[in-house]
Motif scaffolding. Structure first.
Motif, mmCIF file in Angstrom:
data_model
loop_
_atom_site.group_PDB
_atom_site.id
_atom_site.type_symbol
_atom_site.label_atom_id
_atom_site.label_comp_id
_atom_site.label_asym_id
_atom_site.label_seq_id
_atom_site.Cartn_x
_atom_site.Cartn_y
_atom_site.Cartn_z
ATOM 1 N N ALA A 222 -8.830 4.584 -14.435
ATOM 2 C CA ALA A 222 -7.699 5.090 -13.665
ATOM 3 C C ALA A 222 -6.450 4.261 -13.916
ATOM 4 O O ALA A 222 -5.324 4.786 -13.972
ATOM 5 C CB ALA A 222 -8.055 5.074 -12.167
ATOM 6 N N SER A 227 -2.846 5.844 -12.867
ATOM 7 C CA SER A 227 -2.941 6.375 -11.508
ATOM 8 C C SER A 227 -3.185 5.305 -10.457
ATOM 9 O O SER A 227 -3.054 5.572 -9.258
ATOM 10 C CB SER A 227 -4.065 7.425 -11.435
ATOM 11 O OG SER A 227 -5.293 6.851 -11.819
ATOM 12 N N GLY A 435 -8.154 13.460 -5.877
ATOM 13 C CA GLY A 435 -6.853 12.862 -5.657
ATOM 14 C C GLY A 435 -6.476 12.727 -4.206
ATOM 15 O O GLY A 435 -5.291 12.567 -3.886
#
Length: 492
Positions: A222, A227, A435
């Motif tokens: 990630a 992110s 998410g």
């Protein structure tokens, strides 16, 4: 002390006058504990449930001599048998029992006539005062041979009380051996269960570490995708490092438990070949026999040992009381006496004698009466020790029942916590994939699951240990190898 030597008729008269002075007290076995239950709180007859193993208390049941077979593990059975056969504490207790039994035989011999063979050769010179100043007997050599018999009449009971005391001490040694066997079998089972539990915890920690590594890889991916921040990566690394610290203390505890088990098996830690025990292959006993308190006092070897000590102390009072009375010994001798070896077996050389000796204490500075008072105090001390041993045994059973009751509740709570934490971790991971959750939320959910998982394994292992402790507290039905308990105990 004064010794009076008289003929057989006088000795018999003295015996008739002193008959009835037998020493006491007679010993009677203590009454069984009065409480009908071990705890004031009601006992739950069923422990566990809701997906976890259920254990049921069976009032009045006997755990059995080979109580460890209730765990249904051949490896555990072999381990206990190996310990009982090779442990040095058990060997020492067995040798002490042999010693005590031989001392019983030695003490019992005092109640029988003692026969000796006397053979003597000497050179004698008497002084002038022996036959007066007009006779000067020359030195001479003498020869003598023949048996002699000595017998002490036990009309006051001192000798029989001495034999009784030694038999009680042999019973004490026998119960010590039974206690050693029970303790060693218990220690072997507890250490084996502890080792199996530690291995299960190590497996669990390794599984959790593998989840930490997957989480760390997830966070790194990630981070590469932009992110999450570097702080999230560091948090995942920190979680892995923190969980890794669980391994060293578990490995240390596993090593220490293995060393302890080796010594129990009568081997050096480096020489013992220990079996691989898996907690999953050891059954949790579902039936828990629970004898009543009155039966406990007739089964536990430590209580029976305290009872034997009480018996010995009672006999010691009789011995001390007997010493206050006169003692009568009868003696007889027959043989040949001569001043020439060639005439030793001539009929004219025959000699014999019958004597009796009555020894009565007149003044000893208060020694004998002080010893009698001391024996009475020792008897009271032994009685108090016996009662304390019974109370401690009842306490141990009560504590074991309490631990089992609370352990079942703890296991159920840990099982619920594990399920809830697992579901939370799965949902959080799904939310992260969608998410809707952060990496920190995933790590926190994983941490909670790991703690709950490890807590469940520990609670599961503790239930095995608590079950073994209950069997041990109940005496586990192991019969004592020594003499059967005398029909004795102090009645106040």
């Amino acid at each position: 002390m004064i010794a009076l030597r008289k003929g057989p008729g006088s000795a018999l008269a003295a015996v008739l006058m002193l008959i009835g002075c037998s020493s006491g007290p007679d010993f009677h076995r203590p009454d069984a504990p009065a409480p009908p239950v071990y705890r004031a709180e009601p006992l739950a007859q069923t422990l566990g449930g809701e997906g976890e193993p259920v254990q049921r208390l069976v009032p009045g049941g006997d755990p059995g001599a080979q109580w460890w077979t209730r765990f249904e593990s051949p490896a555990l059975d072999q381990l206990v048998q190996r310990a009982l056969g090779a442990n040095q504490t058990v060997a020492a207790a067995a040798a002490a029992l042999d010693e005590a039994q031989e001392l019983v035989n030695a003490r019992s011999g005092a109640s029988l006539p003692q026969v000796d063979l006397d053979v003597g050769v000497g050179r004698q010179k008497y002084g002038a005062e022996f036959l007066g100043p007009l006779h000067k007997p020359p030195p001479f050599t003498y020869f003598a041979v023949g048996p002699s018999v000595h017998y002490t009449l036990d009309f006051t009971g001192g000798i029989s009380r001495g034999v009784e005391q030694q038999r009680a001490l042999a019973e004490y040694r026998g119960q010590q051996l039974a206690a050693a066997r029970l303790a060693i079998s218990g220690n072997a089972v507890v250490q084996a269960l502890n080792i199996a539990a530690l291995r299960a915890q190590l497996d669990t920690v390794n599984e959790l570490l593998e989840r930490d590594r997957r989480n760390l890889e997830l966070v790194r991916q990630a981070h590469e995708a932009g992110s999450v921040s570097q702080l999230d990566v560091i948090s995942a690394q920190s979680q892995l490092a923190s969980d890794t610290t669980e391994l060293p203390p578990l490995r240390e505890s596993l090593g220490v438990a293995g060393h302890a088990l080796a010594v129990i098996l009568g081997a050096a830690p480096g020489d013992a070949a220990l079996p691989e025990l898996d907690l999953a292959h050891i059954a949790l006993p579902t039936e828990l026999p629970l004898s009543v308190p009155s039966e406990l006092a007739r089964r536990r070897p430590d209580i029976l040992a305290a009872e034997a000590q009480l018996h010995a102390a009672s006999a010691a009072v009789g011995i001390a009381q007997s010493n206050l009375y006169p003692h009568l010994t009868l003696s007889a001798a027959y043989g040949q006496q001569s001043i020439r070896a060639a005439d030793l077996f001539d009929p004219a050389s025959t000699a014999w004698g019958l004597t009796s000796a009555l020894v009565a204490p007149l003044f000893d500075g208060g020694t004998l009466r002080a010893q009698h008072r001391a024996s009475l105090a020792a008897l009271q001390s032994s009685a108090a020790n016996y009662r304390q041993t019974v109370l401690e045994a009842l306490e141990q059973v009560a504590n074991a029942l309490q631990a089992l009751d609370q352990g079942a509740e703890q296991l159920q709570a840990q099982a619920n916590a594990q399920r809830a934490a697992s579901e939370t971790a799965d949902l959080t991971r799904q939310a992260y994939d969608a998410g809707e959750a952060s990496v920190l939320q995933v790590l926190d959910a994983e941490r909670r699951y790991q703690q709950a998982r490890l807590g469940y394994v520990r609670a599961q292992a503790q239930r095995y240990l608590d079950t073994a402790q209950l069997f041990l507290a109940l005496g586990a039905g192991m019969p004592g190898p020594g003499p059967a308990p005398a029909t004795t105990a102090l009645r106040n």
